[in-house]
Design a protein around this motif. Structure first.
Motif, PDB file in Angstrom:
ATOM      1  N   ALA A  21      18.966  11.999-142.073  1.00  0.00           N
ATOM      2  CA  ALA A  21      19.151  11.748-140.639  1.00  0.00           C
ATOM      3  C   ALA A  21      18.738  12.935-139.777  1.00  0.00           C
ATOM      4  N   THR A  22      18.594  14.107-140.378  1.00  0.00           N
ATOM      5  CA  THR A  22      18.265  15.314-139.621  1.00  0.00           C
ATOM      6  C   THR A  22      16.765  15.378-139.379  1.00  0.00           C
ATOM      7  N   ALA A  23      16.393  15.638-138.148  1.00  0.00           N
ATOM      8  CA  ALA A  23      14.970  15.706-137.791  1.00  0.00           C
ATOM      9  C   ALA A  23      14.448  17.119-138.039  1.00  0.00           C
ATOM     10  N   ASN A  24      14.180  17.441-139.311  1.00  0.00           N
ATOM     11  CA  ASN A  24      13.535  18.709-139.633  1.00  0.00           C
ATOM     12  C   ASN A  24      12.635  18.517-140.848  1.00  0.00           C
ATOM     13  N   SER A  25      12.038  19.615-141.318  1.00  0.00           N
ATOM     14  CA  SER A  25      11.051  19.509-142.393  1.00  0.00           C
ATOM     15  C   SER A  25      11.655  19.071-143.723  1.00  0.00           C
ATOM     16  N   ASN A  26      12.963  19.188-143.894  1.00  0.00           N
ATOM     17  CA  ASN A  26      13.586  18.787-145.155  1.00  0.00           C
ATOM     18  C   ASN A  26      13.907  17.308-145.226  1.00  0.00           C
ATOM     19  N   ARG A  27      13.762  16.627-144.156  1.00  0.00           N
ATOM     20  CA  ARG A  27      14.105  15.196-144.104  1.00  0.00           C
ATOM     21  C   ARG A  27      13.356  14.386-145.158  1.00  0.00           C
ATOM     22  N   SER A  28      12.110  14.740-145.393  1.00  0.00           N
ATOM     23  CA  SER A  28      11.298  13.974-146.337  1.00  0.00           C
ATOM     24  C   SER A  28      11.238  14.607-147.727  1.00  0.00           C
ATOM     25  N   ALA A  29      12.069  15.617-147.994  1.00  0.00           N
ATOM     26  CA  ALA A  29      12.103  16.234-149.321  1.00  0.00           C
ATOM     27  C   ALA A  29      12.532  15.212-150.371  1.00  0.00           C
TER      28      ALA A  29
END
Length: 159
Positions: free
Chosen positions: A77-85
């Protein structure tokens, strides 16, 4: 203490048992991964995820300060670069409902404990060989949950 080397292929291991986190880190180093961080609870994990990007998160289902599925939901749910990890969840005694909840939260792969290094490697190879599209909907964010691609033909009807 040597300075941290941050790469594009960082791994975050989240496990309440420091010896298990260290064991998983050793396995990953055996596969050639070098940029590995460990967190022993969800609070530490969330701090690491805010601090820098990771391409893989390995989380144990037995976190004590937050439900591991909820941690994955927060990550997605967090809009950062780890979202799609990619996320691999480890669990000692998962049942079908727990595996389904993890999948629905956005877990990429599931790994039953105890496991051997070759089983972890198989999950990593699966993620690399068959990357799934990232789905971003109001009700779900994470890797496409469909694993099989089937040709349904032109004559299939939707009535």
């Amino acid at each position: 203490m040597p300075s941290e080397q941050i790469t594009k292929s960082g791994v975050l291991i989240v496990d309440p048992q420091t010896n298990m986190a260290a064991l998983v880190a050793t396995m990953l180093r055996g596969f050639g991964r070098r940029d590995i961080r460990e967190a022993n609870d969800a609070t530490q994990a969330l701090a690491e995820l805010r601090r820098r990007p990771f391409d893989l998160v390995i989380v144990d289902d037995a976190l004590s300060d937050m439900d591991a599925v909820d941690l994955v939901k927060r990550l997605r749910a967090t809009a950062n670069s780890n979202r799609s990890a990619s996320v691999i969840m480890m669990a000692a005694a998962p049942d079908a409902a727990r595996i389904e909840a993890a999948r629905d939260a956005g877990v990429s792969e599931f790994l039953r404990k105890p496991f051997a290094a070759n089983q972890l490697k198989a999950r990593l190879d699966s993620i690399k060989a068959r990357p799934r599209a990232f789905i971003d909907l109001e009700s779900y964010a994470g890797p496409d949950r469909r694993r099989r691609r089937e040709d349904v033909g032109d004559d299939r009807r939707c009535d």
